[in-house]
Motif scaffolding. Sequence first.
Motif, PDB file in Angstrom:
ATOM      1  N   VAL A 108       4.372   7.023  16.494  1.00 17.96           N
ATOM      2  CA  VAL A 108       4.256   6.188  15.481  1.00 17.96           C
ATOM      3  C   VAL A 108       5.159   5.124  15.756  1.00 17.96           C
ATOM      4  O   VAL A 108       5.212   4.202  14.537  1.00 17.96           O
ATOM      5  CB  VAL A 108       4.039   6.978  14.282  1.00 17.96           C
ATOM      6  N   ASP A 111       4.869   3.841   4.260  1.00 20.03           N
ATOM      7  CA  ASP A 111       4.790   4.855   5.227  1.00 20.03           C
ATOM      8  C   ASP A 111       4.355   4.226   6.427  1.00 20.03           C
ATOM      9  O   ASP A 111       4.944   4.439   7.643  1.00 20.03           O
ATOM     10  CB  ASP A 111       4.375   6.156   4.844  1.00 20.03           C
ATOM     11  N   ARG A 112       3.100   3.700   6.663  1.00 21.37           N
ATOM     12  CA  ARG A 112       2.411   3.191   7.507  1.00 21.37           C
ATOM     13  C   ARG A 112       3.413   1.927   8.032  1.00 21.37           C
ATOM     14  O   ARG A 112       3.420   1.840   9.472  1.00 21.37           O
ATOM     15  CB  ARG A 112       1.064   2.745   7.377  1.00 21.37           C
ATOM     16  N   ALA A 113       3.772   1.116   7.283  1.00 20.67           N
ATOM     17  CA  ALA A 113       4.664   0.092   7.850  1.00 20.67           C
ATOM     18  C   ALA A 113       5.815   0.156   8.349  1.00 20.67           C
ATOM     19  O   ALA A 113       6.136  -0.678   9.473  1.00 20.67           O
ATOM     20  CB  ALA A 113       4.630  -1.076   6.589  1.00 20.67           C
ATOM     21  N   TRP A 167       3.191  -4.159   4.217  1.00 19.48           N
ATOM     22  CA  TRP A 167       3.454  -2.955   3.371  1.00 19.48           C
ATOM     23  C   TRP A 167       2.769  -2.666   2.284  1.00 19.48           C
ATOM     24  O   TRP A 167       3.358  -1.843   1.372  1.00 19.48           O
ATOM     25  CB  TRP A 167       4.926  -3.161   3.339  1.00 19.48           C
ATOM     26  N   LEU A 201       2.107   5.445   0.583  1.00 20.41           N
ATOM     27  CA  LEU A 201       1.410   5.373   1.799  1.00 20.41           C
ATOM     28  C   LEU A 201       1.433   4.171   2.659  1.00 20.41           C
ATOM     29  O   LEU A 201       1.667   4.360   3.841  1.00 20.41           O
ATOM     30  CB  LEU A 201      -0.002   5.999   1.823  1.00 20.41           C
ATOM     31  N   ALA A 202       1.232   2.996   2.061  1.00 23.34           N
ATOM     32  CA  ALA A 202       1.237   2.038   2.855  1.00 23.34           C
ATOM     33  C   ALA A 202       2.599   1.588   3.463  1.00 23.34           C
ATOM     34  O   ALA A 202       2.849   1.038   4.659  1.00 23.34           O
ATOM     35  CB  ALA A 202       0.960   0.554   1.981  1.00 23.34           C
ATOM     36  N   PRO A 218       7.660   3.497   9.799  1.00 24.28           N
ATOM     37  CA  PRO A 218       7.414   5.182  10.030  1.00 24.28           C
ATOM     38  C   PRO A 218       9.006   5.382  10.403  1.00 24.28           C
ATOM     39  O   PRO A 218       9.799   4.428  10.980  1.00 24.28           O
ATOM     40  CB  PRO A 218       6.384   4.965  11.094  1.00 24.28           C
TER      41      PRO A 218
END
Length: 420
Positions: A221, A211-213, A235, A208-209, A215
Amino acid sequence: MASLQTTPLLSSLTKINASIRLPNPPQLSPSLPQLPSTTLRIDQLNGSTRTIPLENNVVTTHIYQDLFTPTDKSSNNLTLQLYAILEQVSDRIEMHKNIGEQRNNWNTLLLNSVNMITLTATAMAGVAAATTGDTGAPLLALKLSSTLLFSAATGMSLIMNKIQPSQLAEEQRNATRLFKELHTQIQTLITIGNPTEKDVKSSIEKVLALDRAYPLPLLGVMLDKFPQKYEPAVWWPSSQSQRKSTTQERERSNNGWSEELEKEMREVIEVIKKKDSEDYERLGNIALKVSKSLAIAGPLLTGIAAVGSSFVGNGSLAALVPLMAGSLASAVNAFEHGGQVGMVFEMYRNCGGFFTLLEETIRDTLEEKDTEKRENGEVFEMKVAMKLGRSVSGLRRLASKSAYCGVEGIAVDEFASKLF
């Protein structure tokens, strides 16, 4: 006569009886002897022994289910969860790889298109300026075409500078590399066996980290390509709480750790903080300023050329503006996107994030008071040295020189600039 003499001899030989007599073979009994009663001994996996008597001399095969099924069903479930996470990580690797190639093509195609449109519009403006005497439809067509092409180049430059395709491609390359690293870590957990619930949660948080770092979609996003200031990429999942131990500290020699090794790691943190992190922050800010300036200059020049092309034919100075602005716009776009300034900025962010992660990893490891819960000290030291591109002995020399310069009052940054 000879035949008459040999005949009695042969007849006498045939009458000789053998004096050796062989005994008659014993009579075999058709019934088999009774086998003694036996027992079957089974050594089970849990260490116990089970003895089973064999009745009626019949060997019976017993299959026990607990000998073939895992003893810990929760461990099996955790392994299945890790396999599920591994499948998702493999899918993300493929997606980021494909999208990275696509966005790299965007950069090449958009750069070539904008430059060709800009140069074509500039050539039309030059031809219109060279047209003398006749001010009818040909001159108007050239002026109008040039203005439209410059306007189109301005709009495309604005979009291209907003999304920065070269930076997007670098983000996907970094994401692919980091997901591959996570894929290897999960495979190692499965190979070693006995995963814990903490391993499963940690793997999910890392996915998930990432994916956020990095996108995948653009709208909504997409990372800000022009932030207010340089910040390293992040990340990895943030630490929920500081590690604390209520037990007394153990001897530092446990699990490969010693007081000298902890001191060495703290000196490595100081060198990273004062040298590498500051250098990449400085270079990242420079790349950010250059990227912002070029992103503004390109569309501004094509906009000026679009306005100036509408006044071509009203004097020599009016023709000079679109020609110069169009030529400069092509040069700016080629330098910005051909030189991939956005990619350079993203590279500095990624390098800064690498050193930040290394610093946090060392600090979190040292804050764990229970040495048995830490990673083995010798293995950890080797990993840090390899990540910094040094040997273990070179890392120790770096830490000792940093400590010596600190004691002598020499600035760490000055020492590091000489050292590196």
